[in-house]
Write a protein that holds these residues in place. Structure first.
Motif, PDB file in Angstrom:
ATOM      1  N   VAL A 370       0.829  -1.202   0.000  1.00  0.00           N
ATOM      2  CA  VAL A 370       0.000   0.000   0.000  1.00  0.00           C
ATOM      3  C   VAL A 370       0.864   1.252   0.000  1.00  0.00           C
ATOM      4  CG1 VAL A 370      -1.735   1.304   1.270  1.00  0.00           C
ATOM      5  CG2 VAL A 370      -1.920  -1.176   1.129  1.00  0.00           C
ATOM      6  N   MET A 371       1.884   1.268   0.872  1.00  0.00           N
ATOM      7  CA  MET A 371       2.714   2.462   0.994  1.00  0.00           C
ATOM      8  C   MET A 371       3.535   2.746  -0.257  1.00  0.00           C
ATOM      9  SD  MET A 371       2.188   3.978   3.854  1.00  0.00           S
ATOM     10  CE  MET A 371       1.632   3.743   5.547  1.00  0.00           C
ATOM     11  N   SER A 372       3.817   1.719  -1.036  1.00  0.00           N
ATOM     12  CA  SER A 372       4.595   1.930  -2.258  1.00  0.00           C
ATOM     13  C   SER A 372       3.710   2.122  -3.479  1.00  0.00           C
ATOM     14  CB  SER A 372       5.537   0.747  -2.485  1.00  0.00           C
ATOM     15  OG  SER A 372       4.814  -0.464  -2.617  1.00  0.00           O
ATOM     16  N   ASN A 373       2.406   2.216  -3.253  1.00  0.00           N
ATOM     17  CA  ASN A 373       1.447   2.396  -4.350  1.00  0.00           C
ATOM     18  C   ASN A 373       1.180   3.883  -4.530  1.00  0.00           C
ATOM     19  OD1 ASN A 373      -0.787   2.525  -6.047  1.00  0.00           O
ATOM     20  ND2 ASN A 373      -1.632   0.611  -5.264  1.00  0.00           N
ATOM     21  N   ARG A 374       1.936   4.495  -5.412  1.00  0.00           N
ATOM     22  CA  ARG A 374       1.852   5.944  -5.610  1.00  0.00           C
ATOM     23  C   ARG A 374       0.461   6.375  -6.041  1.00  0.00           C
ATOM     24  NH1 ARG A 374       2.476   9.547  -9.853  1.00  0.00           N
ATOM     25  NH2 ARG A 374       3.451  11.561  -9.291  1.00  0.00           N
ATOM     26  N   SER A 375      -0.154   5.626  -6.916  1.00  0.00           N
ATOM     27  CA  SER A 375      -1.481   6.018  -7.407  1.00  0.00           C
ATOM     28  C   SER A 375      -2.519   5.961  -6.296  1.00  0.00           C
ATOM     29  CB  SER A 375      -1.902   5.126  -8.574  1.00  0.00           C
ATOM     30  OG  SER A 375      -2.012   3.780  -8.170  1.00  0.00           O
ATOM     31  N   ALA A 376      -2.384   4.986  -5.390  1.00  0.00           N
ATOM     32  CA  ALA A 376      -3.326   4.894  -4.274  1.00  0.00           C
ATOM     33  C   ALA A 376      -3.204   6.101  -3.357  1.00  0.00           C
ATOM     34  CB  ALA A 376      -3.087   3.604  -3.482  1.00  0.00           C
ATOM     35  N   PHE A 377      -1.957   6.547  -3.135  1.00  0.00           N
ATOM     36  CA  PHE A 377      -1.765   7.703  -2.268  1.00  0.00           C
ATOM     37  C   PHE A 377      -2.304   8.962  -2.920  1.00  0.00           C
ATOM     38  CE2 PHE A 377       0.868  11.058  -0.278  1.00  0.00           C
ATOM     39  CZ  PHE A 377       0.464  10.862   1.028  1.00  0.00           C
ATOM     40  N   LEU A 378      -2.053   9.131  -4.215  1.00  0.00           N
ATOM     41  CA  LEU A 378      -2.565  10.308  -4.911  1.00  0.00           C
ATOM     42  C   LEU A 378      -4.088  10.278  -4.982  1.00  0.00           C
ATOM     43  CD1 LEU A 378       0.012  10.677  -7.823  1.00  0.00           C
ATOM     44  CD2 LEU A 378      -0.073  11.900  -5.646  1.00  0.00           C
ATOM     45  N   ASP A 379      -4.661   9.100  -5.166  1.00  0.00           N
ATOM     46  CA  ASP A 379      -6.115   8.975  -5.182  1.00  0.00           C
ATOM     47  C   ASP A 379      -6.701   9.416  -3.845  1.00  0.00           C
ATOM     48  OD1 ASP A 379      -8.643   8.322  -6.228  1.00  0.00           O
ATOM     49  OD2 ASP A 379      -8.549   6.289  -5.435  1.00  0.00           O
ATOM     50  N   TYR A 380      -5.979   9.086  -2.777  1.00  0.00           N
ATOM     51  CA  TYR A 380      -6.475   9.512  -1.467  1.00  0.00           C
ATOM     52  C   TYR A 380      -6.353  11.030  -1.310  1.00  0.00           C
ATOM     53  CZ  TYR A 380      -7.487  10.003   3.390  1.00  0.00           C
ATOM     54  OH  TYR A 380      -8.066  10.428   4.546  1.00  0.00           O
ATOM     55  N   LEU A 381      -5.209  11.592  -1.686  1.00  0.00           N
ATOM     56  CA  LEU A 381      -5.021  13.033  -1.535  1.00  0.00           C
ATOM     57  C   LEU A 381      -6.040  13.826  -2.336  1.00  0.00           C
ATOM     58  CD1 LEU A 381      -1.155  13.613  -1.592  1.00  0.00           C
ATOM     59  CD2 LEU A 381      -2.701  13.720   0.354  1.00  0.00           C
ATOM     60  N   TYR A 382      -6.319  13.387  -3.561  1.00  0.00           N
ATOM     61  CA  TYR A 382      -7.239  14.115  -4.432  1.00  0.00           C
ATOM     62  C   TYR A 382      -8.704  13.800  -4.134  1.00  0.00           C
ATOM     63  CZ  TYR A 382      -3.605  15.841  -7.602  1.00  0.00           C
ATOM     64  OH  TYR A 382      -2.530  16.501  -8.146  1.00  0.00           O
ATOM     65  N   ASN A 383      -9.015  12.519  -3.893  1.00  0.00           N
ATOM     66  CA  ASN A 383     -10.409  12.073  -3.885  1.00  0.00           C
ATOM     67  C   ASN A 383     -10.876  11.448  -2.582  1.00  0.00           C
ATOM     68  OD1 ASN A 383     -10.550  12.676  -6.737  1.00  0.00           O
ATOM     69  ND2 ASN A 383      -9.381  10.773  -7.075  1.00  0.00           N
ATOM     70  N   ARG A 384      -9.964  11.239  -1.612  1.00  0.00           N
ATOM     71  CA  ARG A 384     -10.281  10.553  -0.355  1.00  0.00           C
ATOM     72  C   ARG A 384     -10.820   9.148  -0.599  1.00  0.00           C
ATOM     73  NH1 ARG A 384      -7.818  14.361   0.546  1.00  0.00           N
ATOM     74  NH2 ARG A 384      -8.022  15.894   2.211  1.00  0.00           N
ATOM     75  N   ARG A 385     -10.259   8.465  -1.560  1.00  0.00           N
ATOM     76  CA  ARG A 385     -10.683   7.107  -1.873  1.00  0.00           C
ATOM     77  C   ARG A 385      -9.485   6.172  -1.844  1.00  0.00           C
ATOM     78  NH1 ARG A 385     -14.596   8.735  -6.954  1.00  0.00           N
ATOM     79  NH2 ARG A 385     -16.359   9.433  -5.705  1.00  0.00           N
ATOM     80  N   GLY A 386      -9.815   4.884  -1.936  1.00  0.00           N
ATOM     81  CA  GLY A 386      -8.765   3.883  -1.978  1.00  0.00           C
ATOM     82  C   GLY A 386      -8.430   3.342  -0.601  1.00  0.00           C
ATOM     83  N   PRO A 387      -7.409   2.498  -0.520  1.00  0.00           N
ATOM     84  CA  PRO A 387      -7.103   1.793   0.736  1.00  0.00           C
ATOM     85  C   PRO A 387      -6.749   2.706   1.901  1.00  0.00           C
ATOM     86  CG  PRO A 387      -5.385   1.437  -0.918  1.00  0.00           C
ATOM     87  CD  PRO A 387      -6.533   2.055  -1.624  1.00  0.00           C
ATOM     88  N   PHE A 388      -6.253   3.912   1.623  1.00  0.00           N
ATOM     89  CA  PHE A 388      -5.921   4.812   2.728  1.00  0.00           C
ATOM     90  C   PHE A 388      -7.169   5.279   3.473  1.00  0.00           C
ATOM     91  CE2 PHE A 388      -1.986   5.088   0.358  1.00  0.00           C
ATOM     92  CZ  PHE A 388      -1.025   5.149   1.365  1.00  0.00           C
ATOM     93  N   SER A 389      -8.352   5.061   2.919  1.00  0.00           N
ATOM     94  CA  SER A 389      -9.605   5.499   3.559  1.00  0.00           C
ATOM     95  C   SER A 389     -10.163   4.473   4.528  1.00  0.00           C
ATOM     96  CB  SER A 389     -10.655   5.809   2.485  1.00  0.00           C
ATOM     97  OG  SER A 389     -11.130   4.613   1.878  1.00  0.00           O
ATOM     98  N   VAL A 390      -9.529   3.316   4.665  1.00  0.00           N
ATOM     99  CA  VAL A 390     -10.052   2.225   5.489  1.00  0.00           C
ATOM    100  C   VAL A 390      -9.461   2.310   6.896  1.00  0.00           C
ATOM    101  CG1 VAL A 390     -10.279  -0.268   5.709  1.00  0.00           C
ATOM    102  CG2 VAL A 390     -10.343   0.799   3.451  1.00  0.00           C
ATOM    103  N   PRO A 391     -10.284   2.299   7.937  1.00  0.00           N
ATOM    104  CA  PRO A 391      -9.787   2.487   9.311  1.00  0.00           C
ATOM    105  C   PRO A 391      -8.881   1.346   9.783  1.00  0.00           C
ATOM    106  CG  PRO A 391     -12.146   2.911   9.201  1.00  0.00           C
ATOM    107  CD  PRO A 391     -11.754   2.273   7.902  1.00  0.00           C
ATOM    108  N   GLY A 392      -7.580   1.550   9.683  1.00  0.00           N
ATOM    109  CA  GLY A 392      -6.640   0.559  10.182  1.00  0.00           C
ATOM    110  C   GLY A 392      -6.853  -0.825   9.611  1.00  0.00           C
ATOM    111  N   ALA A 393      -7.300  -0.919   8.369  1.00  0.00           N
ATOM    112  CA  ALA A 393      -7.560  -2.189   7.669  1.00  0.00           C
ATOM    113  C   ALA A 393      -8.779  -2.933   8.212  1.00  0.00           C
ATOM    114  CB  ALA A 393      -6.332  -3.099   7.685  1.00  0.00           C
ATOM    115  N   SER A 394      -9.563  -2.300   9.079  1.00  0.00           N
ATOM    116  CA  SER A 394     -10.750  -2.966   9.634  1.00  0.00           C
ATOM    117  C   SER A 394     -11.950  -2.714   8.727  1.00  0.00           C
ATOM    118  CB  SER A 394     -11.034  -2.467  11.053  1.00  0.00           C
ATOM    119  OG  SER A 394     -11.165  -1.064  11.088  1.00  0.00           O
TER     120      SER A 394
END
Length: 618
Positions: A370-394
């Motif tokens: 997840v941390m090395s997935n640049r597109s996932a991080f940018l998706d979160y910064l721009y759109n608040r979506r993707g795996p970074f939006s999940v509470p501690g993987a729960s």
């Protein structure tokens, strides 16, 4: 700018030291967040000048205290001071996936239990870690964002214990008042949900295929998919969380940010309250003493001092101020003002997170990936979506009544808390839980880089009780936390039933299609027992189960004839005027819920009790 921010996030990778981020590392993220998203600037600023006297002083800006401060400052004639030992929030705290990193920061009190010979045996020095928020918003700022209320029977039981006005019919309106349900299909149930409150509740904007396996597996076992905050609680569900648009909404963001400009509202951060000022003759609380920036302040309260410091700090402060068990205070050389059972009745939900299931597909939250997935991080910064939006993987939660499993309106005694991750998925997990290096290296280390899921099996109606005691009369010294959460053997047997529910779930077709398999290297302290036997799981529970940080009950609410009660149903401390406790410590029985939302409810109802008693409730 975004690439630089992404590289900062990558600093969380690497060795354990790099993956226990300090506050400066998290603050580093702030430099690279797009303009317009810096909500933390809306946090109430520190009062430049503390005035000598307020109408009310609220100690603790956590789940209950934030709500309480919001509601009391609605009365424009009242001046309110909110005192918080911790500092400000920051943006990184509101990235849901980073929840497991936050307890390593200064935003955590970092409490440990007293070493035990019965539980926490696989932890460093046989001590469980109890993470408690030391930051604006309290534990709601560092928790896993679970939104649960509990079962209606919990609150009816409170009322049956003599706490008039605390039955389910009485507290439901307060749950509704604070809630902003953003899940459309649930919001339609207006009897049990509201869209007008300050506290958002939502589903994550992303979910793995294993989240579907969890709820579908529950259906295979005969359980319903349920809105556990609705009419009934028993069943399986995707996780309702205190998030909105992919970001954490803790109590401070929900209830304090909107009132930052109220002229009758002052906040003092990084301010450690050391004593409640009480007239020993009249037994009347008239203010507090606290330290900020190495300077000591004494501030008076014209009407009341209200403790909302939580189930550890509220009893600690009462005892430091002379309110507590006579024998214990005398031993600490503290003059006794009121002899009460402060610190007793400590409750928590013990949970066992160490049963790890291996899957043969890349469908989980592996931190390196997840941390090395640049597109996932940018998706979160721009759109608040993707795996970074999940509470501690729960991603999911289930409530089960093991005594009456077929009853759709059961009274659940166990919870399964589902994470699309396991202890080997992120090397700080075992540090978060307090496990020894020996345990991790023996059982999990060789699994790093694989994909796993976990269903934390939790005891919801514990019969065991612990206690908070002072270590000394020094307010800077952490109190002693005694909590053998299997002291009552029934709790260990309930834990065993919960583990068996996890094993049944793992064998459903929903999980088998991912090749789900229980990791079968035994816990070192239990390898003399047959793997998978009842005795083995009892042993594993004693070694690896921990409190789930739902500490409660240490300033117990009860009627005047209850000798174990510290506060009455109106939350006033017995025998002391002008002093209340309004937080999770007043719970006479811990509800079948993660305690964040119930604590907010206590703040809501507590505020109305204050207004009623001062004849200011409409």
């Amino acid at each position: 700018m975004y690439i630089t921010g992404f590289l900062v996030c990558l600093l969380l990778k690497g060795n354990v030291a790099a993956r226990t981020p300090n506050n400066s590392l998290l603050e580093g993220l702030l430099k690279f967040i797009p303009e317009g998203t810096r909500y933390y600037e809306e946090e109430p600023p520190d009062a430049k000048k503390i005035i000598p006297e307020y109408d009310f002083i609220v100690v603790g800006a956590g789940s209950a205290g934030s709500v309480l401060a919001n509601r009391l400052t609605e009365i424009s004639e009242w001046d309110i001071l909110l005192v918080e030992a911790g500092g400000r929030e920051n943006y990184a705290m509101d990235i849901p996936l980073l929840a497991n990193f936050l307890p390593f920061t200064e935003a955590n009190w970092k409490y440990r239990t007293v070493p035990s010979d019965n539980v926490c045996l696989g932890m460093v020095n046989r001590q469980c870690l109890y993470h408690r928020g030391k930051v604006m918003g309290g534990s709601s700022t560092i928790n896993f964002m679970v939104s649960t209320r509990g079962n209606r029977r919990n609150y009816d039981q409170w009322e049956e214990m003599g706490n008039t006005g605390w039955g389910y019919k009485d507290v439901l309106p307060y749950f509704l008042k604070l809630e902003n349900m953003t899940i459309p299909e649930l919001a339609r149930d207006t009897k049990y949900h509201s869209t007008s409150g300050e506290q958002p509740t939502s589903y994550a904007t992303y979910r793995t295929p294993l989240a579907d396996a969890f709820v579908n597996g529950g259906e295979e076992l005969g359980y319903k998919i349920v809105d556990y905050n609705g009419e009934t609680q028993t069943g399986f569900s995707y996780l309702q969380s205190t998030t909105r648009d992919g970001a954490r909404w803790g109590a401070s963001r929900s209830f304090l940010h909107p009132i930052r400009n109220r002229k009758n509202f002052h906040v003092s951060k990084r301010s450690l309250v050391t004593k409640i000022l009480i007239d020993p003759i009249t037994k009347t609380a008239f203010g507090v003493r606290f330290v900020r920036n190495k300077k000591e302040y004494e501030v008076r309260a014209r009407k009341e001092v209200i403790l909302s410091a939580g189930a550890v700090n509220s009893p600690q402060l009462l005892m430091l101020s002379g309110i507590g068990p006579r024998k214990h205070l005398t031993e600490m050389n503290i003059p006794v003002i009121q002899d009460l059972k402060v610190g007793y009745n400590l409750m928590d939900h013990p949970g066992m997170p160490s049963a790890t299931f291996i899957v043969n597909q890349s469908v989980t939250y592996l931190t390196d990936a997840v941390m090395s997935n640049r597109s996932a991080f940018l998706d979160y910064l721009y759109n608040r979506r993707g795996p970074f939006s999940v509470p501690g993987a729960s991603e999911g939660i289930a409530f089960i009544d093991t005594k009456d499993p077929k009853n759709p309106d059961g009274n659940p005694d166990v919870e399964l808390f589902f994470l699309a991750a396991g202890i080997p998925s992120e090397v700080t997990y075992y540090k978060l839980l307090g496990y020894t290096d020996e345990l991790y290296n023996t059982v999990y280390k060789h699994l790093e880089g694989g994909h796993y899921w976990t269903a934390v099996s939790m005891v919801l109606q514990p019969k065991s009780r612990g206690r908070i005691m002072l270590k000394s009369s020094n307010p800077r010294q952490s109190p002693l936390i005694y909590h053998d959460f299997y002291h009552n053997p029934e709790d260990l047997e309930t834990q065993l039933l919960a583990i068996k529910e996890v094993m049944k779930l793992s064998k459903t077709q929903a999980f088998r299609k991912f090749g789900s398999k229980l990791h079968d290297i035994p816990i070192p302290g239990c390898k003399h027992l047959l793997f998978g036997s009842d005795d083995y799981w009892r042993c594993v529970s004693r070694h690896t189960a921990t409190g789930i940080w739902h500490l409660s009950g240490t300033c117990k609410m009860g009627p005047h004839w209850d000798s174990s009660a510290v506060v009455g149903p109106r939350l006033r401390v017995y025998g002391v005027k002008g002093l209340r406790v309004i937080d999770a410590s007043i719970m006479p029985m811990v509800p079948t819920a993660h305690t964040n939302i119930p604590s907010m409810m206590i703040g809501e109802k507590g505020a109305d009790l204050v207004k009623q008693d001062w004849d200011r409730l409409d």
